[in-house]
Design a protein around this motif. Structure first.
Motif, mmCIF file in Angstrom:
data_model
loop_
_atom_site.group_PDB
_atom_site.id
_atom_site.type_symbol
_atom_site.label_atom_id
_atom_site.label_comp_id
_atom_site.label_asym_id
_atom_site.label_seq_id
_atom_site.Cartn_x
_atom_site.Cartn_y
_atom_site.Cartn_z
ATOM 1 N N THR A 122 25.110 14.919 66.392
ATOM 2 C CA THR A 122 25.468 13.492 66.336
ATOM 3 C C THR A 122 26.918 13.304 65.924
ATOM 4 O O THR A 122 27.492 14.135 65.211
ATOM 5 C CB THR A 122 24.570 12.731 65.346
ATOM 6 O OG1 THR A 122 25.008 11.369 65.293
ATOM 7 C CG2 THR A 122 24.651 13.340 63.948
ATOM 8 N N GLY B 75 26.231 7.105 73.549
ATOM 9 C CA GLY B 75 25.671 7.773 72.369
ATOM 10 C C GLY B 75 25.696 9.288 72.407
ATOM 11 O O GLY B 75 26.304 9.897 73.281
ATOM 12 N N ASP B 76 24.987 9.870 71.458
ATOM 13 C CA ASP B 76 25.071 11.302 71.193
ATOM 14 C C ASP B 76 24.646 12.194 72.363
ATOM 15 O O ASP B 76 25.021 13.366 72.412
ATOM 16 C CB ASP B 76 24.238 11.645 69.947
ATOM 17 C CG ASP B 76 24.883 11.120 68.661
ATOM 18 O OD1 ASP B 76 26.123 10.907 68.671
ATOM 19 O OD2 ASP B 76 24.173 10.932 67.659
#
Lengths: 164, 164
Positions: A122, B75-76
């Motif tokens: 992340t 996102g990740d």
DNA sequence: ATACGACTTGAAGTAGGGTTTAAGTCAAAC
DNA sequence: GTTTGACTTAAACCCTACTTCAAGTCGTAT
């Protein structure tokens, strides 16, 4: 020995329409024509083509390349002027190289940022807790690693090996 | 803290129409709007703007910058993809720097060529006698001088001092 | 309440650097 | 002798990256 536009295009790694376009824009005033009006390039013309290529790759506009080529055809009176132009162009290019190197630094920081994020799974590890702001210490961490390493390739590569 | 498009333009050294153009092209999907529909930039948005700036200066097209920015918003899951993209972009930039450095070499050779010509009062010193062809030994002479010198600046500068 | 400045949009315009097309010429091969 | 391939031109077209324009909307200062 003379060469057709097609031969020149192949040798210079370009195409005939580009060369004709350059001619129209005044970059090739040195090119002769045969009886039928076809362009006839001489061996020495490749010296000009090489200069054109260099200036083009240095980011000089077609118009300014034309000005330089025409200085060349005006003989020894313009030698100093040609030197001065190249001198200035050298500085411009040096600045560009420096600029690109600082973009490279930034790119490498971002690579490090993503590499560590991928490892953590992340991007959040770089955020100040409770916000969606990149933690200012992130860049500082990178700078420290960088300072402790001879070059960034080494930093990135050593990190990769750590994980294997 | 939020910022208007005008404030952002000033801070980034650009103008409002360019920012609106970027927005239209999908480079600024992260920018919020106030009740009246005006763009409201957040502190964190400057991180994106910095990336846009870097990629732009690295010669990446608007379209490709847009793709990258949109990866960032996904996102990740796209962290690896973003790393790979920057890794490839790093190589592209490194190639460009190398290319520019070889153009610089050529430019410096030409400077030397003109410098020696200016000193001689004519370009003819570099021609094979009886022709208008640049003598192939010209470049060899330069290479020899260069090999005997730590760097080209020194070569050019020492030559200047010789003449004073 | 009205004027001013900063914002909004879509659409048109510009500059730079080619690329493509159409119509034609020419020399050599078949 | 006609076909083929490489050349010629002018003009049109394309793409990228802005930039400008016209018409309109806000919020604040006077």
């Amino acid at each position: 020995m003379t060469y057709s536009i097609g031969e020149v295009a192949e040798r210079m790694g370009t195409n005939t329409s580009t060369l004709r376009y350059y001619d129209k824009k005044g970059l090739l005033p040195f090119v002769d024509r045969d009886a039928a009006g076809r362009r006839e390039f001489k061996d020495n013309d490749f010296n000009f083509l090489e200069v054109i290529n260099c200036l083009k790759k240095s980011g000089v506009s077609i118009k300014d390349i034309g000005k330089f080529i025409n200085l060349c055809l005006q003989g020894d009176d313009t030698l100093q002027e040609r030197y001065d132009y190249l001198d200035q162009e050298e500085s411009v290019l040096e600045d560009k190289v420096r600029e690109m190197q600082s973009q490279l630094d930034f790119l490498r920081f971002k690579k490090w940022y993503y590499k560590t994020s991928v490892e953590a799974g992340t991007e959040d590890i770089h955020f100040t807790p409770g916000t969606k702001f990149v933690d200012p210490t992130t860049h500082a961490q990178y700078q420290n690693k960088l300072a402790a390493t001879k070059n960034i390739r080494e930093l990135i590569d050593l990190d990769s090996n750590d994980n294997q």
